[in-house]
Design a protein around this motif. Sequence first.
Motif, PDB file in Angstrom:
ATOM      1  N   GLY A   1       2.035   9.641   2.486  1.00  0.00           N
ATOM      2  CA  GLY A   1       0.691   9.081   2.595  1.00  0.00           C
ATOM      3  C   GLY A   1       0.384   8.561   3.983  1.00  0.00           C
ATOM      4  N   THR A   2       1.371   7.953   4.643  1.00  0.00           N
ATOM      5  CA  THR A   2       1.125   7.420   6.000  1.00  0.00           C
ATOM      6  C   THR A   2       0.901   8.534   7.015  1.00  0.00           C
TER       7      THR A   2
ATOM      8  N   THR B   1       3.464   4.918  10.425  1.00  0.00           N
ATOM      9  CA  THR B   1       4.463   5.786   9.796  1.00  0.00           C
ATOM     10  C   THR B   1       5.881   5.285  10.032  1.00  0.00           C
TER      11      THR B   1
ATOM     12  N   TYR C   1      -6.660   1.942   2.263  1.00  0.00           N
ATOM     13  CA  TYR C   1      -6.077   1.242   3.407  1.00  0.00           C
ATOM     14  C   TYR C   1      -6.825   1.580   4.689  1.00  0.00           C
TER      15      TYR C   1
ATOM     16  N   TYR D   1       0.806  -1.226   0.000  1.00  0.00           N
ATOM     17  CA  TYR D   1       0.000   0.000   0.000  1.00  0.00           C
ATOM     18  C   TYR D   1       0.838   1.274   0.000  1.00  0.00           C
ATOM     19  N   PHE D   2       2.052   1.240   0.598  1.00  0.00           N
ATOM     20  CA  PHE D   2       2.803   2.490   0.779  1.00  0.00           C
ATOM     21  C   PHE D   2       4.238   2.427   0.263  1.00  0.00           C
TER      22      PHE D   2
ATOM     23  N   SER E   1      -4.558   4.820  -2.395  1.00  0.00           N
ATOM     24  CA  SER E   1      -4.017   3.769  -1.532  1.00  0.00           C
ATOM     25  C   SER E   1      -4.267   4.064  -0.058  1.00  0.00           C
ATOM     26  N   LEU E   2      -3.973   5.304   0.378  1.00  0.00           N
ATOM     27  CA  LEU E   2      -4.136   5.606   1.808  1.00  0.00           C
ATOM     28  C   LEU E   2      -5.602   5.587   2.210  1.00  0.00           C
TER      29      LEU E   2
ATOM     30  N   GLY F   1       4.817   7.388  -0.530  1.00  0.00           N
ATOM     31  CA  GLY F   1       4.120   6.468   0.361  1.00  0.00           C
ATOM     32  C   GLY F   1       4.269   6.874   1.820  1.00  0.00           C
TER      33      GLY F   1
ATOM     34  N   THR G   1       6.551   2.023   8.098  1.00  0.00           N
ATOM     35  CA  THR G   1       6.718   2.255   6.663  1.00  0.00           C
ATOM     36  C   THR G   1       8.098   2.822   6.354  1.00  0.00           C
TER      37      THR G   1
ATOM     38  N   VAL H   1      -0.893   6.802  -4.578  1.00  0.00           N
ATOM     39  CA  VAL H   1      -0.766   6.788  -3.117  1.00  0.00           C
ATOM     40  C   VAL H   1      -2.000   7.343  -2.419  1.00  0.00           C
TER      41      VAL H   1
END
Length: 413
Positions: free
Chosen positions: A41-42, A232, A191, A30-31, A187-188, A38, A235, A184
């Motif tokens: 994104g987190t 975070t 997720y 996902y990231f 994706s976030l 990515g 990742t 992304v």
Amino acid sequence: MLKRILNISLAYVGVVIGAGLSSGQDLMQYFVSFGKWGIIGTIVLGIISVVFGKIIITLGSYYRSNDHFEVLSQIAGPITNKILDIALIISCFVVGFVMIAGAGSNLNQQFGLPFWAGGLICAALVILVSFLDFDKITSVLGIFTPLVFVMIIIIAFYTFIGKSFDFEELEAISATIPSPMPNVWVSLLNYFALTAMTGVSMAFVLGGSIMRIGVAEKSGLLGGFVVSIIITVATCILYANVKLVSTVDIPMLAIAEQIHPVFSLVYALTIFGLIFNTAFSLFYALAKRFSSDKPKRFYPILIGAVVIGYGLSFMGFKSLVSVMYPLLGYIGFLMLFILAIAWVKERSNIKGEKHLRRKMIQLITKKYDDNQEYTKGDREEFHQLGEDSIVDTQSIKSDIKDLVKEKFNDNTR
């Protein structure tokens, strides 16, 4: 009160982070696959996580829910409610057997245990722990959360202290990781919608166990904040070690193995514990949903679901994550929208219910406190507040009396 907040928030984290996050597999797809974007994104995901952590736990407390249907029936229309109810039932079951698959992969990678044996151990534990009372279950769910938090920080120090990185190489390798998402930002959102789908059923039950709405709000905020930090940091760790972990089932475990064999062993057991947390929460919530009117059906339903889930877990962990998670995430968009609308519409009512329960607790405290007088007027006001509550009158009065009696019994021990 602080102990209660910590117990619920840690249980919430244990429910949400599950196998994929603590193992690193879903974060890879996902990231990490989007490189530096990515990681950004987190951070955005973390903010969303804190907000919805508060919303979900608070709604559970407000409606005093025993299962997700009790909340959904209040905040969604009949058709939407039915769609979400079916989606949550499916997600509980699907992600439940994905977790059993994760248990098999985890113990296989660390100990060489056959895949079937690791999954069987997890499935058996889910059934056994379900026989404990709910307070003990909450404690069990929160056991591994502090451990994984500390261990991820240790891995972060090992990864970043005194080291330099070739970011062009990291970006190039990250780009080779297949992602089920187009970018992304999708994706976030996907997720987090996935975590809502997998965690909301048990989170509503956790919230429903809390009488004080203020405690629920703080528990949700703290739980969401801890989840955001873990996501975070994990990742960033995976991105920095992407050359090592891009092809393994349990990426974080592969990094732990580089630190020390004993540390790797403890981390493997911690991942297993978190896998169990999520698997248990999902199957427990599923059984609660189908046995709300007939409690005697709870254990047959739970055991049957776990047995079937164990059989389906042989489809494989990594492939299940890449196929099932995105699908559930897209369905979860509807869930997030409904929760956000419900929060906006019910904020004033929640605030009123919060003060109502606080007043009820203050009134009934007089009855058990030798230094205060519990008058006829107090009794009448207590009953009237119970009538005004969103919760069934007899239920709210009984639960508040039990809460206050328990407090006085604890103080006299």
